[in-house]
Design an enzyme around this catalytic site. Sequence first.
Site, short mmCIF file in Angstrom:
data_model
loop_
_atom_site.label_atom_id
_atom_site.label_comp_id
_atom_site.label_asym_id
_atom_site.label_seq_id
_atom_site.Cartn_x
_atom_site.Cartn_y
_atom_site.Cartn_z
N ASP A 128 -29.84 -38.11 55.62
CA ASP A 128 -31.06 -37.33 55.41
C ASP A 128 -32.30 -38.16 55.75
O ASP A 128 -32.29 -39.38 55.63
CB ASP A 128 -31.09 -36.87 53.95
CG ASP A 128 -32.07 -35.73 53.74
OD1 ASP A 128 -32.54 -35.13 54.73
OD2 ASP A 128 -32.37 -35.43 52.57
N HIS B 23 -33.84 -37.26 64.79
CA HIS B 23 -32.39 -37.03 64.94
C HIS B 23 -31.82 -38.01 65.97
O HIS B 23 -30.76 -38.58 65.79
CB HIS B 23 -32.11 -35.60 65.37
CG HIS B 23 -32.53 -34.57 64.35
ND1 HIS B 23 -32.23 -34.70 63.02
CD2 HIS B 23 -33.24 -33.41 64.47
CE1 HIS B 23 -32.72 -33.65 62.35
NE2 HIS B 23 -33.34 -32.87 63.21
N LEU C 50 -10.44 -46.73 62.02
CA LEU C 50 -11.26 -45.84 61.20
C LEU C 50 -11.10 -44.37 61.61
O LEU C 50 -11.05 -44.07 62.81
CB LEU C 50 -12.74 -46.23 61.37
CG LEU C 50 -13.76 -45.33 60.68
CD1 LEU C 50 -13.75 -45.56 59.17
CD2 LEU C 50 -15.16 -45.58 61.23
N ARG D 102 -26.32 -41.03 49.98
CA ARG D 102 -27.32 -40.11 50.50
C ARG D 102 -28.59 -40.90 50.79
O ARG D 102 -29.08 -41.63 49.93
CB ARG D 102 -27.63 -38.98 49.51
CG ARG D 102 -28.68 -38.02 50.10
CD ARG D 102 -28.79 -36.72 49.38
NE ARG D 102 -29.67 -35.84 50.16
CZ ARG D 102 -29.62 -34.53 50.18
NH1 ARG D 102 -28.73 -33.91 49.45
NH2 ARG D 102 -30.45 -33.83 50.92
N ARG E 120 -29.34 -34.79 45.49
CA ARG E 120 -28.59 -33.52 45.57
C ARG E 120 -27.33 -33.71 46.38
O ARG E 120 -27.28 -34.56 47.27
CB ARG E 120 -29.44 -32.47 46.33
CG ARG E 120 -30.54 -31.83 45.60
CD ARG E 120 -31.06 -30.65 46.43
NE ARG E 120 -31.71 -31.07 47.65
CZ ARG E 120 -32.98 -31.48 47.73
NH1 ARG E 120 -33.73 -31.50 46.66
NH2 ARG E 120 -33.50 -31.83 48.89
N LEU E 121 -26.33 -32.83 46.13
CA LEU E 121 -25.12 -32.83 46.95
C LEU E 121 -25.27 -31.93 48.18
O LEU E 121 -24.55 -32.08 49.17
CB LEU E 121 -23.92 -32.36 46.14
CG LEU E 121 -23.19 -33.40 45.29
CD1 LEU E 121 -22.02 -32.76 44.58
CD2 LEU E 121 -22.70 -34.57 46.15
N SER E 122 -26.18 -30.97 48.09
CA SER E 122 -26.45 -30.08 49.23
C SER E 122 -25.19 -29.47 49.84
O SER E 122 -25.02 -29.46 51.06
CB SER E 122 -27.27 -30.80 50.30
OG SER E 122 -28.52 -31.16 49.79
C1 FPP Z 1 -31.10 -34.36 57.96
O1 FPP Z 1 -32.41 -34.83 58.19
C2 FPP Z 1 -30.28 -34.58 59.16
C3 FPP Z 1 -29.67 -33.59 59.86
C4 FPP Z 1 -29.74 -32.18 59.49
C5 FPP Z 1 -28.90 -33.87 61.09
C6 FPP Z 1 -28.19 -35.16 61.15
C7 FPP Z 1 -27.91 -35.45 62.57
C8 FPP Z 1 -27.91 -36.65 63.16
C9 FPP Z 1 -28.12 -37.92 62.46
C10 FPP Z 1 -27.71 -36.75 64.64
C11 FPP Z 1 -26.45 -36.17 65.14
C12 FPP Z 1 -25.25 -36.74 64.49
C13 FPP Z 1 -24.10 -37.05 65.10
C14 FPP Z 1 -22.95 -37.50 64.31
C15 FPP Z 1 -23.90 -36.94 66.52
P1 FPP Z 1 -33.61 -33.81 58.04
O2 FPP Z 1 -33.91 -33.27 59.40
O3 FPP Z 1 -33.30 -32.77 57.01
O4 FPP Z 1 -34.75 -34.76 57.54
P2 FPP Z 1 -35.97 -34.37 56.58
O5 FPP Z 1 -35.37 -33.99 55.24
O6 FPP Z 1 -36.76 -35.64 56.52
O7 FPP Z 1 -36.71 -33.24 57.22
#
Ligand code: FPP
Length: 245
Positions: free
Chosen positions: A31, A48, A142, A193, A199-201
């Site tokens: 997150d 991302h 892994l 997290r 949160r577990l979301s």
């Molecule tokens: C949450 O951050 C993150 C995500 C919803 C996506 C996670 C994806 C990646 C790390 C990249 C792709 C992964 C792989 C394995 C190829 P958020 O956008 O909710 O952050 P915020 O809470 O700060 O808005």
Amino acid sequence: MPTLLHARAETPMLPLLDKSKIPAHIAIIMDGNGRWAKSRRLPRLFGHRAGITSVREAVRACGDLGVKVLTLYAFSAENWARPGAEVHALMGLLQEYIVRELPELQKNHVRLRAIGRLEALPGGAQKKLADAAAATERNKGLMLVLALNYGGRQEIVDACNRALADGHAKIDEKILARYLYAPDCPAPDLLIRTSGEMRLSNFLLWEAAYTELYVTKTLWPDFRKPHLYEAIAEYQKRERRFGGL
Ligand code: FPP
């Protein structure tokens, strides 16, 4: 006393970890990508994209430590509610990750799998996931599990429905556990997290019943090996009783 992270300059505090108590299964809610990007006045996608570096580092570190399973919450069943452009970009990043990373995964004997309602993912993503899963199926290092279009409640509902369809008239814990998305994986020992949310979301609701939780304020794109080591060091201090004395 210096904190564990202060050891970063030298090569982390790997020697401080008890090698006999490495968690077999680590799950991570990645997150904070959006906040990381926002603090740099960049579009969310940059967060991302930067998060991929953290994914790569976590996969390597877990492989090196002898962790058996690493489950990453990469796209939740609720993430479809995000703007179309962000969803599209995330699906693109996923495919790019699989294609680019496959040689390195193979080199490190990583087995790649995915859990979730995968049939709702774009066709290209489904195919790349299936191909990578088949190509790495025999790898003994892994196990990297990507949770995609994943929801813990949905997983339990899907498990119940599949058990019913198989003729089970009544479901108990043992039966349900056999119908989870990855029934052969041990329950996570440690769930990390990032970004400070408590949160577990909707992540691994069934599997995380006795999992040790570790929340760090570090945003996912900033998460590096020393942060992982610190989480494991904290885990190693916990007394796990699984509800007993
Ligand atoms: C949450 O951050 C993150 C995500 C919803 C996506 C996670 C994806 C990646 C790390 C990249 C792709 C992964 C792989 C394995 C190829 P958020 O956008 O909710 O952050 P915020 O809470 O700060 O808005």
